[in-house]
Design an enzyme around this catalytic site. Structure first.
Site, PDB file in Angstrom:
ATOM      1  N   SER A 128      26.314  41.784 -11.232  1.00 57.11           N
ATOM      2  CA  SER A 128      27.418  41.901 -11.686  1.00 57.11           C
ATOM      3  C   SER A 128      27.471  41.086 -13.215  1.00 57.11           C
ATOM      4  CB  SER A 128      28.511  41.478 -11.005  1.00 57.11           C
ATOM      5  OG  SER A 128      29.867  41.602 -11.599  1.00 57.11           O
TER       6      SER A 128
ATOM      7  N   LYS B 236      39.865  52.487  -3.941  1.00 58.20           N
ATOM      8  CA  LYS B 236      39.923  51.250  -4.543  1.00 58.20           C
ATOM      9  C   LYS B 236      41.216  50.542  -4.830  1.00 58.20           C
ATOM     10  CE  LYS B 236      36.452  49.657  -7.175  1.00 58.20           C
ATOM     11  NZ  LYS B 236      35.457  49.344  -8.355  1.00 58.20           N
TER      12      LYS B 236
ATOM     13  N   TYR C 201      33.207  35.854  -6.331  1.00 60.98           N
ATOM     14  CA  TYR C 201      32.526  37.116  -6.276  1.00 60.98           C
ATOM     15  C   TYR C 201      31.266  37.017  -7.251  1.00 60.98           C
ATOM     16  CZ  TYR C 201      30.941  41.616  -8.146  1.00 60.98           C
ATOM     17  OH  TYR C 201      30.512  42.897  -8.591  1.00 60.98           O
TER      18      TYR C 201
END
Length: 327
Positions: free
Chosen positions: A114, A183, A143
């Site tokens: 990411s 989402k 994250y």
């Protein structure tokens, strides 16, 4: 057999569609469908099997020698998730186990990293895979840290020679496109703006709390999902290429630009207002991201990034405006 973890999610379901379009068969989806609309992301796919994540280890043990690649997109992807233990279990340990299985069984491994690994961007967005470069990065949330932790583990494995026959880590920037309805508030800003713009109303973007950026002038590298899928398919077709690569366009654009593109795709003039950013996000917010794409180019990738306005037009007109908006 190609296994796609997180295969009913946004990126995973688009990868499955791309694989099917290229004639790949024996596709196995690993995900939890639950009781929402997520199943519709893969309702058009011809799948060999659907496996729950907790059953994946046993499934792999029963199919040794049959699996050519694992495309590992499954993760807790919410940047607002606070349970770091849960994040590590899902984003680090499962990734570790799958890497080791692929290395031991001769299967190729592509995994989702990411752009969140870059933190506030003060050190740039260079996908330098050297130990020193990785050690300098400071993600802003659990994250991003979990993804960065795995990238560093991969560095150790590469140095020791414990690798699958092909591997690639992909640092996704801000991806948008179809199959993200499930989402909710974590979906792309395009999907959030669309229903508001369609009603002819104004959309409220976040105000800037950094004097270097105007309201709506926060910059992101927005990348069309079709470009993401093309890169992954190219990797599968180019087994000699391994590495950690950014996946973006190489050009940052503002949220105001993105919003304007949605309104114009609907044939309307942009109508924007601005609201305060929640205080809990302000010290963890990336005001600028822009992928350095030189390493993927140097590896031989020939594709060109879809311009923002064209990608948004496709998403709005070919999907969001259709009776069936799923790919």
């Amino acid at each position: 057999m190609i296994i796609v973890t997180g295969g009913a999610g946004f990126i995973g379901s688009n990868i499955l569609a791309g694989l099917e379009e290229r004639g790949h068969g024996d596709l196995v989806l690993v995900d939890r469908l639950r009781d929402g609309v997520k199943w519709r992301n893969v309702a058009k796919r011809d799948l060999a099997d659907i496996v729950a994540p907790e059953a994946l280890s046993a499934f792999l043990d029963g199919h040794r020698g049959e699996v050519s690649a694992i495309l590992h997109m499954g993760a807790i992807s919410a940047t607002t998730e606070r349970d770091a233990d849960r994040i590590i279990e899902n984003n680090f340990r499962l990734s570790r186990d799958l890497w080791l299985w692929c290395a031991a069984n001769g299967a190729r491994f592509v995994y989702a990293s990411s752009a969140a690994t870059y933190g506030d961007g003060a050190l740039g967005f260079d996908d330098d895979f050297s130990p020193a470069a990785l050690a300098r990065l400071r993600p802003l949330n659990a994250y991003g840290w979990s993804k960065h932790l795995f990238d560093r583990k991969v560095r150790h494995w590469v140095d020791s020679g414990s690798v699958p026959p092909q591997w690639a880590g992909l640092k996704f920037f801000n991806v948008y496109g179809p199959n993200e309805t499930h989402k909710g508030p974590q979906s792309s800003v395009v999907s959030q703006i669309h229903p508001v713009a369609r009603r002819g109303e104004s959309f409220a973007l976040f105000k800037s709390h950094d004097p270097r950026y105007a309201d709506g002038g926060q910059l992101r590298d927005f990348v069309w999902i079709g470009d993401v899928v093309d890169i992954i398919l190219w990797l599968l077709e180019t087994p000699k290429v391994s590495g950690l690569f950014n996946v973006g366009t190489g050009r940052a654009r503002s949220f105001a630009d993105l919003a304007a593109a949605v309104y114009r795709a609907l044939g309307a003039e942009p109508a924007l207002t601005y609201r305060d950013m929640p205080e809990a996000l302000r010290d963890k917010y990336q005001y600028f991201t822009q992928a350095e794409m030189g390493r993927l180019r140097a590896a031989g990738y020939p594709g060109q990034a879809t311009p923002l306005e064209e990608g948004v037009r496709r998403y709005v007109q070919d999907y969001l405006e259709q009776p069936d908006p799923f790919r």
